[in-house]
Design a protein around this motif. Structure first.
Motif: not given
Length: 306
Positions: A14, A39-41, A44, A58, A62, A65
């Motif tokens: 990711h 957590v990524w775009e 999760q 969260l 985000r 990031l």
């Protein structure tokens, strides 16, 4: 535990990934110190307990990031979050584009120069092999990157054995070896982290188990169960649970005494396993056993901290 492998896999899949970890808490908390989520775009992995606390965490993660960096937030679990837990948690959120380096099996980071207390933690890990629990040390977050695994040997791949493995395999910190007399006794898919070991004579595999291993004996045969108990008493173990009724256990005590084992040694065997009040359904037995294993881990950790 800081799962560096999971972080590496998430970054490869990711791109930059934010990691949110419970660094400390006062009073009630939805999860323990060290519980973390990645957590990524758009996704999760893991959880810090769900609810409004996780939802806000969260969103913050985000938002970080693109810019990267780290931040620390202390949140009361009260009306502001629509919760009534009454405690407060400290969340450490950090964005990673690569995997951090673990020193002596520990990931330590924080603002400014490393405090002397953190240096001492690392020195103990290097010199004495003492692995600390996760937490804040003078403003730095210290987390073990390698969690010592508890060796758990499950003898028998019948209904109860399969239920036990299904319940226990997802639990962290267990290295499960699953033994039965033939490969076809095991399911087609064995869970990750479980080693299936087909052995025609199961008691012959006892010598492969470390003396600090924990054992659950529940084969298809009372004769095999007895042979395993005899061999394990001679080998040594951290704990030994045996499936069975009061009648079976009374006969086993007598037979093990006849094989030369003292009453004190035989009394180290737990029979029956699980919580009889939950019933004899395989999954009910598995739930009871899992509860006992988790409770034993908590007791061991308390003794280590004392």
């Amino acid at each position: 535990m800081f799962d560096l492998g999971a972080l590496q896999a998430a970054i490869e899949a990711h791109g930059p990934v934010a990691r949110v970890v419970i660094a400390a808490h006062d009073g009630s908390s939805p999860r323990e110190v060290g519980a973390a989520m990645l957590v990524w775009e758009g996704g999760q992995a893991g959880t810090i307990g769900g609810g409004a606390l996780e939802w806000e965490a969260l969103a913050r993660a985000r938002a970080m990031l693109a810019s990267g960096g780290a931040r620390v937030d202390r949140q009361a679990l009260g009306p502001a979050l629509g919760q009534c837990c009454g405690g407060a948690v400290t969340l450490w959120t950090e964005v990673y584009a690569g995997v951090p380096v673990a020193e002596a099996g520990i990931v330590a980071r924080g603002p400014g120069e490393m405090p002397l207390a953190v240096s001492r933690v690392l020195a103990r890990a290097r010199g004495e092999g003492v692995v600390p629990g996760p937490g804040l040390v003078q403003g730095w977050l210290v987390e073990p990157a390698v969690e010592p695994k508890r060796a758990l040997w499950i003898w028998g791949a019948g209904h109860v054995g399969r239920a036990l493995v299904a319940v226990l395999a997802p639990l962290p910190g267990l290295a499960i070896t699953w033994v039965d007399v033939a490969a076809e006794r095991f399911p087609d898919v064995v869970p990750d982290g479980v080693t299936a070991l087909p052995v025609a004579v199961p008691e012959a595999a006892v010598r492969l188990a470390p003396v600090e291993a924990e054992h659950l004996v529940l084969t298809y045969s009372h004769a095999v169960d007895l042979a395993l108990c005899d061999a394990l008493l001679r080998r040594g173990f951290a704990s030994l649970g045996l499936i069975g009724s009061a009648t079976k256990w009374a006969r086993f005590r007598s037979r093990l005494a006849g094989l030369g084992h003292s009453a004190e040694a035989v009394a180290r065997i737990d029979c029956p396993i699980g919580n009889p009040a939950l019933g004899k359904h395989p999954q009910a037995i598995a739930v009871g056993v899992a509860a006992e294993l988790l409770a034993r881990r908590v007791t061991l950790r308390r003794k280590m901290k004392a």
